[in-house]
Write a protein that holds these residues in place. Structure first.
Motif, PDB file in Angstrom:
ATOM      1  N   ILE A 265     -36.209 -29.030  29.877  1.00  0.00           N
ATOM      2  CA  ILE A 265     -35.748 -29.239  28.508  1.00  0.00           C
ATOM      3  C   ILE A 265     -36.963 -29.254  27.598  1.00  0.00           C
ATOM      4  N   ASN A 266     -36.892 -28.500  26.499  1.00  0.00           N
ATOM      5  CA  ASN A 266     -37.959 -28.557  25.504  1.00  0.00           C
ATOM      6  C   ASN A 266     -37.346 -28.529  24.115  1.00  0.00           C
ATOM      7  N   ASP A 267     -37.727 -29.487  23.290  1.00  0.00           N
ATOM      8  CA  ASP A 267     -37.228 -29.598  21.920  1.00  0.00           C
ATOM      9  C   ASP A 267     -35.706 -29.521  21.868  1.00  0.00           C
ATOM     10  N   ASP A 268     -35.179 -28.360  21.427  1.00  0.00           N
ATOM     11  CA  ASP A 268     -33.744 -28.291  21.168  1.00  0.00           C
ATOM     12  C   ASP A 268     -33.031 -27.361  22.147  1.00  0.00           C
ATOM     13  N   ALA A 269     -33.692 -27.026  23.261  1.00  0.00           N
ATOM     14  CA  ALA A 269     -33.054 -26.110  24.210  1.00  0.00           C
ATOM     15  C   ALA A 269     -33.347 -26.509  25.653  1.00  0.00           C
ATOM     16  N   VAL A 270     -32.404 -26.158  26.520  1.00  0.00           N
ATOM     17  CA  VAL A 270     -32.625 -26.281  27.962  1.00  0.00           C
ATOM     18  C   VAL A 270     -32.874 -24.869  28.474  1.00  0.00           C
ATOM     19  N   ARG A 271     -34.044 -24.666  29.079  1.00  0.00           N
ATOM     20  CA  ARG A 271     -34.404 -23.346  29.608  1.00  0.00           C
ATOM     21  C   ARG A 271     -34.130 -23.330  31.106  1.00  0.00           C
ATOM     22  N   ILE A 272     -33.287 -22.389  31.513  1.00  0.00           N
ATOM     23  CA  ILE A 272     -32.933 -22.277  32.930  1.00  0.00           C
ATOM     24  C   ILE A 272     -33.444 -20.940  33.441  1.00  0.00           C
ATOM     25  N   GLY A 273     -34.326 -20.986  34.434  1.00  0.00           N
ATOM     26  CA  GLY A 273     -34.878 -19.767  35.015  1.00  0.00           C
ATOM     27  C   GLY A 273     -33.783 -18.906  35.612  1.00  0.00           C
ATOM     28  N   ALA A 274     -33.975 -17.592  35.537  1.00  0.00           N
ATOM     29  CA  ALA A 274     -32.932 -16.645  35.942  1.00  0.00           C
ATOM     30  C   ALA A 274     -32.545 -16.771  37.416  1.00  0.00           C
ATOM     31  N   LEU A 275     -33.498 -17.182  38.263  1.00  0.00           N
ATOM     32  CA  LEU A 275     -33.195 -17.263  39.700  1.00  0.00           C
ATOM     33  C   LEU A 275     -32.601 -18.610  40.111  1.00  0.00           C
ATOM     34  N   THR A 276     -32.337 -19.484  39.140  1.00  0.00           N
ATOM     35  CA  THR A 276     -31.698 -20.762  39.446  1.00  0.00           C
ATOM     36  C   THR A 276     -30.291 -20.487  39.977  1.00  0.00           C
ATOM     37  N   ARG A 277     -29.977 -21.088  41.137  1.00  0.00           N
ATOM     38  CA  ARG A 277     -28.689 -20.810  41.779  1.00  0.00           C
ATOM     39  C   ARG A 277     -27.570 -21.609  41.118  1.00  0.00           C
ATOM     40  N   HIS A 278     -26.341 -21.079  41.224  1.00  0.00           N
ATOM     41  CA  HIS A 278     -25.179 -21.765  40.638  1.00  0.00           C
ATOM     42  C   HIS A 278     -25.099 -23.212  41.115  1.00  0.00           C
ATOM     43  N   ALA A 279     -25.380 -23.432  42.405  1.00  0.00           N
ATOM     44  CA  ALA A 279     -25.299 -24.787  42.970  1.00  0.00           C
ATOM     45  C   ALA A 279     -26.310 -25.723  42.319  1.00  0.00           C
ATOM     46  N   GLU A 280     -27.483 -25.189  41.961  1.00  0.00           N
ATOM     47  CA  GLU A 280     -28.504 -26.008  41.302  1.00  0.00           C
ATOM     48  C   GLU A 280     -28.083 -26.354  39.878  1.00  0.00           C
ATOM     49  N   VAL A 281     -27.436 -25.414  39.196  1.00  0.00           N
ATOM     50  CA  VAL A 281     -26.909 -25.678  37.852  1.00  0.00           C
ATOM     51  C   VAL A 281     -25.886 -26.813  37.933  1.00  0.00           C
ATOM     52  N   LEU A 282     -25.022 -26.730  38.933  1.00  0.00           N
ATOM     53  CA  LEU A 282     -23.954 -27.715  39.123  1.00  0.00           C
ATOM     54  C   LEU A 282     -24.528 -29.100  39.422  1.00  0.00           C
ATOM     55  N   ALA A 283     -25.651 -29.155  40.142  1.00  0.00           N
ATOM     56  CA  ALA A 283     -26.225 -30.437  40.561  1.00  0.00           C
ATOM     57  C   ALA A 283     -27.182 -31.035  39.530  1.00  0.00           C
ATOM     58  N   SER A 284     -27.562 -30.259  38.521  1.00  0.00           N
ATOM     59  CA  SER A 284     -28.608 -30.697  37.592  1.00  0.00           C
ATOM     60  C   SER A 284     -28.137 -31.770  36.615  1.00  0.00           C
ATOM     61  N   GLU A 285     -28.899 -32.881  36.543  1.00  0.00           N
ATOM     62  CA  GLU A 285     -28.573 -33.936  35.573  1.00  0.00           C
ATOM     63  C   GLU A 285     -28.940 -33.513  34.160  1.00  0.00           C
ATOM     64  N   ILE A 286     -30.006 -32.713  34.034  1.00  0.00           N
ATOM     65  CA  ILE A 286     -30.396 -32.205  32.706  1.00  0.00           C
ATOM     66  C   ILE A 286     -29.250 -31.370  32.132  1.00  0.00           C
ATOM     67  N   VAL A 287     -28.678 -30.501  32.972  1.00  0.00           N
ATOM     68  CA  VAL A 287     -27.568 -29.660  32.507  1.00  0.00           C
ATOM     69  C   VAL A 287     -26.351 -30.530  32.172  1.00  0.00           C
ATOM     70  N   ALA A 288     -26.027 -31.466  33.050  1.00  0.00           N
ATOM     71  CA  ALA A 288     -24.856 -32.328  32.825  1.00  0.00           C
ATOM     72  C   ALA A 288     -24.974 -33.075  31.498  1.00  0.00           C
ATOM     73  N   ARG A 289     -26.178 -33.558  31.192  1.00  0.00           N
ATOM     74  CA  ARG A 289     -26.353 -34.356  29.980  1.00  0.00           C
ATOM     75  C   ARG A 289     -26.465 -33.497  28.725  1.00  0.00           C
ATOM     76  N   HIS A 290     -27.186 -32.377  28.819  1.00  0.00           N
ATOM     77  CA  HIS A 290     -27.546 -31.637  27.607  1.00  0.00           C
ATOM     78  C   HIS A 290     -26.809 -30.313  27.415  1.00  0.00           C
ATOM     79  N   VAL A 291     -26.243 -29.765  28.508  1.00  0.00           N
ATOM     80  CA  VAL A 291     -25.445 -28.530  28.398  1.00  0.00           C
ATOM     81  C   VAL A 291     -24.131 -28.741  29.166  1.00  0.00           C
ATOM     82  N   PRO A 292     -23.329 -29.730  28.719  1.00  0.00           N
ATOM     83  CA  PRO A 292     -22.147 -30.108  29.503  1.00  0.00           C
ATOM     84  C   PRO A 292     -21.174 -28.956  29.755  1.00  0.00           C
ATOM     85  N   LEU A 293     -21.084 -28.007  28.829  1.00  0.00           N
ATOM     86  CA  LEU A 293     -20.149 -26.901  29.017  1.00  0.00           C
ATOM     87  C   LEU A 293     -20.485 -26.085  30.269  1.00  0.00           C
TER      88      LEU A 293
END
Length: 297
Positions: free
Chosen positions: A68-96
């Motif tokens: 997370i930096n400033d006003d965006a969450v940057r997710i690397g292209a090779l991040t797996r779907h399962a990692e997106v699902l497990a991420s607390e940063i995503v859950a908190r800041h990109v809930p959709l």
């Protein structure tokens, strides 16, 4: 007779984006990048693609990670779907994105498939492209020398066609950080969980006390690309989320979506399901917008 088989091709494992791009440029025939492999295997089987060189990006660590930096969450292209699902940063800041992740295929594919692979293939029936569109995400695209950011609205061009030029690599996706006034909804209809969506919707709305200040609505499986529902958004924007405005938004969808008749379903049936799905999610958001005010966030 001769048997049909996947064409022969050379295979290179790139250690960096610049190595990958160099291999692409040096290739005489057609080169293709390989991310999680899911999308390419589909393409080879559909004969959409018969590359002479496969460039595997799977070992490039710079393409992984969630930050997370400033006003965006940057997710690397090779991040797996399962990692997106497990991420607390995503859950908190990109809930959709967290809401949509459980709908993506089956666990086996979630462990292999990557966010970048999904967005680079841009299958109109898949979930993450619609989410990127609903959130106004920006795609980070590199040719090793320069990196550019492309808005989701400009990124999806046509069926399986994106703003990525030949040789460029999708390196990351930048999702705006959710604001306290925002509420989100995602849902899809499929014959069975994990099957391709018959229709799906992703919504990001800003508002208070049941009133919509701004809203972005994106559908999957409703045309050759994920579709922004501009007319439906206009029917809701700046108005109270009443039964009446929801009905108007439902009616407006006929200007927004362009499903074709296909083997699974008639276009008219899909439009009907799109309207049902939209009403259901807007009714959920009405409750969420009213509740936010009572409890505060």
């Amino acid at each position: 007779g001769s048997r049909v088989k996947a064409p022969a091709f050379d295979y290179v494992q790139a250690a960096s984006v610049s190595e990958a791009v160099a291999a692409f440029r040096a290739c005489e025939g057609e080169a293709r990048y390989l991310a999680g492999g899911q999308s390419l295997l589909v393409a080879l089987n559909l004969r959409l693609s018969a590359p002479s060189l496969l460039i595997d990006l799977g070992r490039i660590d710079a393409l992984r990670g969630i930050e997370i930096n400033d006003d965006a969450v940057r997710i690397g292209a090779l991040t797996r779907h399962a990692e997106v699902l497990a991420s607390e940063i995503v859950a908190r800041h990109v809930p959709l994105l967290s809401m949509a992740a459980p709908y993506v295929a089956h666990p086996a594919i979630r462990n292999k498939g990557t966010l970048g692979g999904s967005l680079a293939l841009a299958d109109p029936a898949s979930e993450f492209p619609a989410v990127a569109l609903a959130l106004g995400a920006r795609m980070e695209i590199s040719d090793a020398e320069t990196t550019r950011l492309v808005e989701a609205d400009d990124y999806f061009v046509d069926l399986y066609e994106t703003a990525i030029a030949p040789g460029e690599v999708l390196t990351a996706v930048h999702f705006p950080v959710a604001r306290p006034t925002q509420v989100f909804a995602f849902d899809e209809l499929a014959r069975r969980r994990g099957d391709y969506a018959l229709i799906g919707v992703a919504i990001a709305a800003d508002g208070q006390r049941g009133h919509v200040d701004a809203i972005r609505i994106a559908f999957c499986a409703a045309g050759p690309t994920p579709r922004r529902a501009h007319a439906a958004e206009a029917a809701l924007s700046g108005r109270a989320l009443s039964d009446d405005t929801i009905t108007q938004a439902q009616a407006a969808l006929s200007a927004d979506l362009a499903p074709a008749d296909d083997a699974h379903m008639a276009a008219a049936t899909r439009m009907h399901l799109a309207r049902v799905l939209l009403r259901r999610q807007l009714e959920k958001l009405r409750v969420a917008l009213a509740a936010d005010e009572v409890g505060g966030s």
